[in-house]
Design a protein around this motif. Sequence first.
Motif, PDB file in Angstrom:
ATOM      1  N   ILE A 132       0.839  -1.201   0.000  1.00 17.16           N
ATOM      2  CA  ILE A 132       0.000   0.000   0.000  1.00 17.16           C
ATOM      3  C   ILE A 132       0.876   1.254   0.000  1.00 17.16           C
ATOM      4  O   ILE A 132       1.847   1.334   0.750  1.00 17.16           O
ATOM      5  N   VAL A 133       0.518   2.216  -0.857  1.00 20.10           N
ATOM      6  CA  VAL A 133       1.157   3.525  -0.873  1.00 20.10           C
ATOM      7  C   VAL A 133       0.147   4.522  -0.310  1.00 20.10           C
ATOM      8  O   VAL A 133      -0.992   4.587  -0.776  1.00 20.10           O
ATOM      9  N   HIS A 134       0.539   5.299   0.709  1.00 19.69           N
ATOM     10  CA  HIS A 134      -0.397   6.269   1.298  1.00 19.69           C
ATOM     11  C   HIS A 134      -0.694   7.389   0.313  1.00 19.69           C
ATOM     12  O   HIS A 134      -1.848   7.779   0.129  1.00 19.69           O
ATOM     13  N   ALA A 135       0.335   7.954  -0.296  1.00 24.82           N
ATOM     14  CA  ALA A 135       0.223   8.931  -1.386  1.00 24.82           C
ATOM     15  C   ALA A 135      -0.292  10.309  -0.973  1.00 24.82           C
ATOM     16  O   ALA A 135      -0.583  11.124  -1.842  1.00 24.82           O
ATOM     17  N   ASP A 136      -0.412  10.588   0.317  1.00 22.86           N
ATOM     18  CA  ASP A 136      -0.775  11.942   0.748  1.00 22.86           C
ATOM     19  C   ASP A 136      -0.262  12.210   2.158  1.00 22.86           C
ATOM     20  O   ASP A 136      -0.966  12.749   3.006  1.00 22.86           O
ATOM     21  N   LEU A 137       0.987  11.844   2.395  1.00 26.83           N
ATOM     22  CA  LEU A 137       1.570  12.072   3.710  1.00 26.83           C
ATOM     23  C   LEU A 137       1.937  13.547   3.843  1.00 26.83           C
ATOM     24  O   LEU A 137       2.654  14.103   3.013  1.00 26.83           O
ATOM     25  N   LYS A 138       1.419  14.187   4.885  1.00 21.19           N
ATOM     26  CA  LYS A 138       1.667  15.607   5.172  1.00 21.19           C
ATOM     27  C   LYS A 138       1.338  15.835   6.634  1.00 21.19           C
ATOM     28  O   LYS A 138       0.693  14.985   7.277  1.00 21.19           O
ATOM     29  N   PRO A 139       1.756  16.966   7.214  1.00 17.40           N
ATOM     30  CA  PRO A 139       1.521  17.188   8.648  1.00 17.40           C
ATOM     31  C   PRO A 139       0.058  17.121   9.048  1.00 17.40           C
ATOM     32  O   PRO A 139      -0.263  16.656  10.142  1.00 17.40           O
ATOM     33  N   GLU A 140      -0.848  17.561   8.168  1.00 14.55           N
ATOM     34  CA  GLU A 140      -2.280  17.502   8.497  1.00 14.55           C
ATOM     35  C   GLU A 140      -2.811  16.079   8.581  1.00 14.55           C
ATOM     36  O   GLU A 140      -3.853  15.837   9.200  1.00 14.55           O
ATOM     37  N   ASN A 141      -2.095  15.143   7.980  1.00 17.49           N
ATOM     38  CA  ASN A 141      -2.518  13.744   8.011  1.00 17.49           C
ATOM     39  C   ASN A 141      -1.731  12.907   9.022  1.00 17.49           C
ATOM     40  O   ASN A 141      -1.777  11.686   8.989  1.00 17.49           O
ATOM     41  N   ILE A 142      -1.027  13.601   9.907  1.00 20.08           N
ATOM     42  CA  ILE A 142      -0.343  12.943  11.022  1.00 20.08           C
ATOM     43  C   ILE A 142      -0.972  13.471  12.300  1.00 20.08           C
ATOM     44  O   ILE A 142      -0.934  14.667  12.575  1.00 20.08           O
ATOM     45  N   MET A 143      -1.585  12.597  13.063  1.00 20.83           N
ATOM     46  CA  MET A 143      -2.300  13.004  14.276  1.00 20.83           C
ATOM     47  C   MET A 143      -1.505  12.666  15.523  1.00 20.83           C
ATOM     48  O   MET A 143      -0.916  11.583  15.625  1.00 20.83           O
ATOM     49  N   ILE A 144      -1.516  13.604  16.476  1.00 22.99           N
ATOM     50  CA  ILE A 144      -0.962  13.345  17.798  1.00 22.99           C
ATOM     51  C   ILE A 144      -2.037  12.610  18.596  1.00 22.99           C
ATOM     52  O   ILE A 144      -3.170  13.071  18.687  1.00 22.99           O
ATOM     53  N   PHE A 159      -6.618   7.971   4.281  1.00 21.00           N
ATOM     54  CA  PHE A 159      -6.159   7.072   3.236  1.00 21.00           C
ATOM     55  C   PHE A 159      -6.997   7.223   1.967  1.00 21.00           C
ATOM     56  O   PHE A 159      -7.139   6.292   1.187  1.00 21.00           O
ATOM     57  N   GLY A 160      -7.538   8.436   1.765  1.00 24.47           N
ATOM     58  CA  GLY A 160      -8.391   8.701   0.605  1.00 24.47           C
ATOM     59  C   GLY A 160      -7.684   8.574  -0.725  1.00 24.47           C
ATOM     60  O   GLY A 160      -8.317   8.301  -1.749  1.00 24.47           O
ATOM     61  N   LEU A 161      -6.368   8.809  -0.759  1.00 24.19           N
ATOM     62  CA  LEU A 161      -5.605   8.660  -1.998  1.00 24.19           C
ATOM     63  C   LEU A 161      -4.758   7.388  -2.012  1.00 24.19           C
ATOM     64  O   LEU A 161      -4.040   7.134  -2.982  1.00 24.19           O
ATOM     65  N   ALA A 162      -4.842   6.606  -0.947  1.00 18.03           N
ATOM     66  CA  ALA A 162      -4.016   5.398  -0.851  1.00 18.03           C
ATOM     67  C   ALA A 162      -4.339   4.429  -1.978  1.00 18.03           C
ATOM     68  O   ALA A 162      -5.473   4.371  -2.464  1.00 18.03           O
ATOM     69  N   LEU A 163      -3.340   3.677  -2.384  1.00 20.86           N
ATOM     70  CA  LEU A 163      -3.550   2.780  -3.518  1.00 20.86           C
ATOM     71  C   LEU A 163      -2.665   1.551  -3.436  1.00 20.86           C
ATOM     72  O   LEU A 163      -1.635   1.540  -2.758  1.00 20.86           O
ATOM     73  N   LYS A 164      -3.115   0.536  -4.134  1.00 18.51           N
ATOM     74  CA  LYS A 164      -2.321  -0.657  -4.358  1.00 18.51           C
ATOM     75  C   LYS A 164      -1.795  -0.590  -5.799  1.00 18.51           C
ATOM     76  O   LYS A 164      -2.262   0.211  -6.601  1.00 18.51           O
ATOM     77  N   ASN A 165      -0.861  -1.412  -6.139  1.00 15.96           N
ATOM     78  CA  ASN A 165      -0.367  -1.514  -7.508  1.00 15.96           C
ATOM     79  C   ASN A 165      -0.019  -0.161  -8.131  1.00 15.96           C
ATOM     80  O   ASN A 165      -0.639   0.277  -9.103  1.00 15.96           O
ATOM     81  N   PRO A 166       0.973   0.543  -7.587  1.00 20.67           N
ATOM     82  CA  PRO A 166       1.312   1.875  -8.099  1.00 20.67           C
ATOM     83  C   PRO A 166       1.667   1.907  -9.578  1.00 20.67           C
ATOM     84  O   PRO A 166       1.486   2.925 -10.237  1.00 20.67           O
ATOM     85  N   GLU A 167       2.138   0.777 -10.097  1.00 19.84           N
ATOM     86  CA  GLU A 167       2.481   0.744 -11.522  1.00 19.84           C
ATOM     87  C   GLU A 167       1.274   1.023 -12.415  1.00 19.84           C
ATOM     88  O   GLU A 167       1.416   1.457 -13.565  1.00 19.84           O
ATOM     89  N   GLU A 168       0.067   0.807 -11.888  1.00 17.27           N
ATOM     90  CA  GLU A 168      -1.150   1.064 -12.672  1.00 17.27           C
ATOM     91  C   GLU A 168      -1.614   2.517 -12.588  1.00 17.27           C
ATOM     92  O   GLU A 168      -2.571   2.897 -13.258  1.00 17.27           O
ATOM     93  N   HIS A 169      -0.953   3.317 -11.769  1.00 22.25           N
ATOM     94  CA  HIS A 169      -1.413   4.688 -11.528  1.00 22.25           C
ATOM     95  C   HIS A 169      -0.421   5.740 -12.010  1.00 22.25           C
ATOM     96  O   HIS A 169      -0.486   6.898 -11.599  1.00 22.25           O
ATOM     97  N   ARG A 170       0.482   5.355 -12.876  1.00 22.84           N
ATOM     98  CA  ARG A 170       1.465   6.309 -13.410  1.00 22.84           C
ATOM     99  C   ARG A 170       0.749   7.493 -14.049  1.00 22.84           C
ATOM    100  O   ARG A 170      -0.209   7.325 -14.812  1.00 22.84           O
ATOM    101  N   GLY A 171       1.194   8.711 -13.734  1.00 27.43           N
ATOM    102  CA  GLY A 171       0.586   9.920 -14.274  1.00 27.43           C
ATOM    103  C   GLY A 171      -0.542  10.476 -13.437  1.00 27.43           C
ATOM    104  O   GLY A 171      -1.025  11.577 -13.704  1.00 27.43           O
TER     105      GLY A 171
END
Length: 333
Positions: A132-144, A159-171
Motif C-alpha cells: 500500500i502507498v499512502h500517497a498523501d503524507l503531510k503534517p495535516e494527516n499525522i495526528m498526535i 487514506f483517501g488517496l491510498a492505492l495498491k499496484n502503483p504501476e497502474e497509476h502512473r501519471g
Amino acid sequence: MGIGISSPSSDYEMEHYLGSGAYGAVVQSKKLTTNETVALKVIKNERYMEVAKKEVEILQYLKGLGSDKFNIVMLNDSFTHVGCYYMEFEKLDINLTDFLRKKPRRSLEQKEICPIVHQLATTLDFLQSVGIVHADLKPENIMIVDEGQKPVRVKIIDFGLALKNPEEHRGAVLQTLWYRCPEVLLGAAFSGAIDVWSLGCIVVEMFTGSALFPGENENEMLRENVSDENGGESERDSFVELVADMLKLDSAKRISPSEILLHPFVAKSHLADNSIHEKSSSSAGSKTKIDQNDNAESGNRSPDAIPAKRRKDCEDVEMTCAQTSPSMSPSQK
C-alpha cells in the motif's frame, strides 16, 4: 451541535466540527451505545462517496493485517444515513500542523523529532510490506494521539488517496503539492518511495518551523536544475544525513523505511529506554512478519532567535535539501 444520526449498530450525537479533508468534514461525536467519543467523517457529495468507500476498503484490509500495531488510525465502522456516508474513527487529539503552531518557534528539537520519525517509518515499513502507498503524507494527516503524552505518539490518517499496484497509476495526480516527489511531478513510474520523500519534507518542517518547498505550482517546483551530489557528507550529523537520504531525487537511491529504522539518528542511544521506541521496535519488522487543510501555514523564524548550534543545523539541513531537491507546495492542484 447536538445533531443526532443513526447507524445500524448505534446512535450518535454530533458535538463539534474538527476539520475537513479532501472530500469530507470530520465531526467529534458521542457514540450513545458505548458513551465513547469518536470522530465521524461525513461525506455528503455523491461524487466522493466511491472514493470514501475505497478508503474504507483499504483501511479494513490493513486492519485485518494488524494495522493497529503500526500507528494507523483505527476505523471502527462505516454506514449511510439520510443520503450521507459516514466513517467512524477513533478520536485522536490534534494534527501535527496545529501541534507545531503551538510551539514557540513552530518547531521541535531533534530529540522530539526522533521518536516521531521512528513511528512514521514503522508505519511506512508496514505499508510497503503489504503493498500500500499512502500517497498523501503531510503534517495535516499525522495526528498526535494525546498532546500531553511524552514522548509524542502519532498515527497516520486519511487514506483517501491510498492505492495498491502503483504501476497502474502512473501519471495520476497524487500527494499534496508541497510534499509531492519528483517522480509524481514528472508523471514517471513510482513506488512507496514517494511516501519517504514526503516524510523527508515533514522532518525538515518539524525542525525548521517552515515548509521545505512552499511553491505555488508544479512549474515552480521544477524550475530549478538541482544536483544530486553528496557535498561534504562526512561533516554532516546523522540528522542531516538522514534528511538527505530521504530526499534523493532518484527514488531507487532513496532510503527505505526499514533502513530509516536502522539509521543512527533514529536508533540512537537516547531512545533506549523510550517505551514508544520499544513498542515500535517490536513491531517494526513487518516485512518478515507479513511476506485529515491543504493550505498549511508555516511560520518563518528570525535566525537571531535560534541558538547558534541549532541555527547551524538548520542551515545544514536547508543546504542539503537545496542540493538534492526541487522547490514544492501544500495544496493539491
